[in-house]
Scaffold this motif. Structure first.
Motif, mmCIF file in Angstrom:
data_model
loop_
_atom_site.group_PDB
_atom_site.id
_atom_site.type_symbol
_atom_site.label_atom_id
_atom_site.label_comp_id
_atom_site.label_asym_id
_atom_site.label_seq_id
_atom_site.Cartn_x
_atom_site.Cartn_y
_atom_site.Cartn_z
ATOM 1 N N ARG A 32 13.268 -13.316 -2.273
ATOM 2 C CA ARG A 32 12.159 -13.900 -3.028
ATOM 3 C C ARG A 32 12.036 -13.279 -4.406
ATOM 4 N NH1 ARG A 32 7.325 -14.487 1.557
ATOM 5 N NH2 ARG A 32 8.380 -16.074 2.838
ATOM 6 N N ARG A 80 12.714 -15.204 -7.909
ATOM 7 C CA ARG A 80 11.597 -15.265 -8.863
ATOM 8 C C ARG A 80 12.054 -14.810 -10.245
ATOM 9 N NH1 ARG A 80 8.308 -13.121 -5.653
ATOM 10 N NH2 ARG A 80 8.549 -10.943 -6.300
ATOM 11 N N LYS A 81 12.818 -13.720 -10.289
ATOM 12 C CA LYS A 81 13.298 -13.214 -11.572
ATOM 13 C C LYS A 81 14.311 -14.170 -12.205
ATOM 14 C CE LYS A 81 10.803 -9.593 -11.825
ATOM 15 N NZ LYS A 81 9.659 -9.660 -12.771
ATOM 16 N N LYS A 100 14.480 -17.403 -11.793
ATOM 17 C CA LYS A 100 13.767 -18.593 -12.269
ATOM 18 C C LYS A 100 13.009 -18.287 -13.561
ATOM 19 C CE LYS A 100 10.283 -20.081 -9.852
ATOM 20 N NZ LYS A 100 9.469 -20.720 -8.781
ATOM 21 N N GLN A 101 12.343 -17.125 -13.595
ATOM 22 C CA GLN A 101 11.616 -16.744 -14.806
ATOM 23 C C GLN A 101 12.564 -16.627 -15.992
ATOM 24 O OE1 GLN A 101 9.792 -13.093 -13.583
ATOM 25 N NE2 GLN A 101 8.162 -14.089 -12.403
#
Length: 693
Positions: free
Chosen positions: A612, A616-617, A619-620
């Motif tokens: 996760r 998340r990183k 995608k950011q």
């Protein structure tokens, strides 16, 4: 100086291209070294290119020294940077053209080529002076080389983290030969050799302790810093360290069969698989190429139709240069590098990037029972006595009678007595009878331990608690002294202490927990009830486990299968994510995408946590990197020119560098993630508590 070997995807192609020969590690270190050297050389050259560039001097606000030579510094050194430092991207771009798959390398090649041609045109006063991009060309090449170096290093760091385990093996082993102790190389050890492991020394090969006990430092294998007590009968792994006392260990595996060799073997496959996020980045780069090219054509046509051909050239070239994906080139490699390093140091070995990324979407975790949720070996879980006898009396008598037996049940009884620090009396006249039990003389009494046939021989009844234990699927042994029943022992496959916490945390994470086992329904239900497991598949033959995984998938579930045995391999392959738990000593690792060096089932939470956080990183970073280009390219093209705003090249370059810094800093936050099983489990529980609040 050695010239770098060009490739359009250094991290992937360089890895897979040598996976089947014996030079994998050399291949990695060679590419990392080449990109590192090329980066530093170009960085040194870029300093005078930027420092002596009049456009950059005007931007920052300082004066250049006088002299004709100053004018030549940026063009001459900038040309060296383009030809030498840009070679990997130029050849990579040509490769993408030949394969008709435009992407990141072609976009970089196009940007640096346009910047190179435009800069020479401006330097020779053929084109507008504003097109002097030497400083931006130099920084562009340096930043992209940094991205490729980091990408290659992400693989080398994984290799280094795993290869460092091998360095923990002792240079020599002390083999027991009769009454003598002979020093030999660990490579010369054979199965069934007995070796001496002195306090503070490392175990030279996988084995079983035959004498002594010690606190073992297994952190280099499991990632857990706490020492674990190991004693006679326990298995130890090559590379682990006996911290406080000496041992004698019988070798059970050597060479390529050891756990360390199994882990090192993973290096040949680790990171070779294509990452979904990396494919997204490649796809984004391909779309960005067409977006930039289309924007450049529209810009040239629009400004030309407006009767401003000079502005058309300036704006078109600015669009192509600004569109170069500095941040996009770093977005995925940097995250992968840090995530892989954190995983390896936390005892999570990522064999398949795609499996790691998929773990965040899993909604069902299927555990094999034996050896995963349980320890896979019998343990005394309860003692029942008749009047006049204590549990310690019964257990000590049973342990005395079983001391000379090698049966797993006997070892479990002896171990139970040792764990209670009982004084076990000596026994003589030991006898063992298959299917009946054992007999020995203990303190002038004949003590017997056995099952139903033993009770039948003496015509005595079993204790009433036996019915309850039998319904729970436990093994029941009665203890007799001179034909009189003293009590009974309940033996079962002991549930790992961490299993309950793992199940609770998975529930907190929103996952359904399912258990699969070949044991009888009663045994499975007892374990499931104790752990709070949602669903049970019992009595499943090894060859049918994969069908049960498919059954769950047919219900629309995304399944992670967690197992440790040879028979789990088909199910691990069938699952959306296969997780092999343990030190990677069996063929299950061949079908698993993730290998947990620890046998702690809570480590599954660490994988979910890492998945996760990594996603998340990624995608950011992708949104930031792509968003910058989507915003800056139209501004550079002059879309706001009607209201009097055109993005200056200098401002675009600054924003481009800023976006790269943001991406790099954001990825670095992954280093703060604590991947220990306890920390991940606690995080999921806290998240659930916060959500409920």
């Amino acid at each position: 100086m050695e010239q770098t070997v060009p490739t359009d995807r250094p991290a992937t192609d360089a890895h897979s291209g040598h996976a089947e020969n014996g030079h994998h590690q050399h291949d990695h270190s060679d590419h990392v070294g080449q990109f590192r050297r090329l980066f530093w050389i170009m960085l040194v050259l870029a300093i005078p290119v930027v420092g002596f560039n009049d456009m950059f001097a005007d931007l920052i606000g300082y004066s250049l020294p006088s002299g004709e030579w100053v004018w030549w510094v940026s063009p001459v050194l900038g040309t060296v940077v383009y030809v030498w430092g840009g070679r990997p991207f130029l050849t990579g771009g040509l490769s993408e053209i030949r394969s008709r798959e435009p992407g990141m390398m072609l976009l970089i090649a196009l940007a640096i080529t346009v910047a190179f041609v435009a800069s020479w045109g401006a330097s020779l006063r053929v084109l507008d002076h504003e097109l002097n991009f030497w400083w931006e060309l130099a920084l562009l090449v340096v930043i992209m080389l940094l991205g490729h170096w980091i990408e290659m290093r992400s693989l080398a760091q994984t290799t280094s983290a795993l290869d460092s385990l091998a360095a923990l093996l002792p240079d020599e082993a002390e083999r027991v030969e009769g009454e003598q102790i002979q020093k030999v190389s660990p490579a010369d050890l054979r199965v069934d050799d007995v070796v001496v492991v002195r306090p503070g020394a490392a175990v030279p090969a996988d084995g079983e302790i035959v004498d002594g006990s010690a606190d073992m430092d297994e952190s280099m294998i499991t990632g857990e810093s706490k020492a674990v007590r190991r004693s006679t009968g326990d298995r130890v792994t090559a590379g682990t360290v006996a911290t406080d006392s000496g041992l004698r260990v019988r070798v059970t595996a050597t060479g390529d069969e050891t756990a360390l060799a199994g882990i090192q073997k993973l290096v040949r496959d680790a990171q070779a698989s294509s990452s979904r996020a990396q494919r997204i980045a490649d796809t984004a780069a391909a779309w960005l190429f067409w977006f930039a090219l289309g924007a450049a054509i529209i810009t040239a046509a629009t400004w030309s139709l407006l009767g401003l051909p000079d502005d058309a050239v300036v704006r078109t070239i600015t669009v192509l240069v600004i569109a170069c994906p500095h941040a996009l080139g770093l977005a995925i490699p940097l995250v992968v590098s840090i995530a892989t390093e954190r995983a390896a140091r936390g005892g999570v070995l990522v064999k398949d990037r795609l499996a790691l990324e998929s773990m965040r979407t899993v909604d069902t975790v299927l555990f094999d029972k034996t050896g995963t949720l349980t320890k896979g070996e019998p343990t005394v879980t309860a003692v029942s006595t008749v009047d006049g006898h204590t549990e310690d009396d019964v257990l000590a008598a049973a342990a005395a009678a079983e001391t000379d037996s090698e049966h797993p049940l006997a070892r479990a009884i002896v171990h139970a007595a040792q764990s209670r620090d009982l004084q076990v009396p000596s026994a003589t006249n030991f006898e063992s009878s298959p299917a009946v039990g054992v007999r020995a003389t203990v303190e002038s009494r004949v003590v017997e331990v056995g099952g139903p046939y033993l009770l039948a021989q003496h015509d005595v009844d079993e204790l009433t608690v036996a019915d309850t234990w039998r319904d729970e699927g436990a093994i029941i042994l009665h203890v007799l002294a001179d034909g009189e029943v003293l009590g009974a022992l309940r033996l079962a496959d002991e549930i790992r202490e961490e299993s309950r916490a793992a199940v609770d945390a998975l529930h907190a994470a929103g996952s359904e927990v399912v258990m699969i086992t070949g044991d009888a329904q009663a045994v499975a239900d007892t374990v499931a009830a104790e752990l709070g497991i949602d669903r049970v598949f019992a009595g499943v033959r090894p060859e049918d486990k994969s069908a049960k995984v498919a059954e769950l998938q047919a219900e629309g579930r995304r399944v992670a299968m967690v197992g440790d045995g040879v028979n789990d391999a088909p199910a691990l392959a069938q699952a959306d994510v296969g997780i092999a738990i343990g030190a990677g000593t069996d063929v299950a690792i061949g079908s698993a995408g993730v290998i947990l060096a620890s046998s702690d089932p809570r480590s599954v939470l660490s994988v979910i946590d890492l998945s996760r956080a990594t996603y998340r990183k990624m995608k950011q970073n992708l949104w930031w990197a792509g968003g910058y280009n989507l915003l800056s390219v139209p501004l550079a093209a002059g879309v706001l020119a009607p209201i009097g705003f055109v993005l200056p090249m200098s401002v675009g370059a600054i924003l481009m560098s800023a976006s790269t810094v943001v991406v790099a800093l954001n990825a670095q936050l992954l280093r703060r993630l604590d991947l220990s099983p306890a920390a991940s489990t606690s995080r999921f529980r806290d998240d659930r508590a916060d959500a409920q609040t």
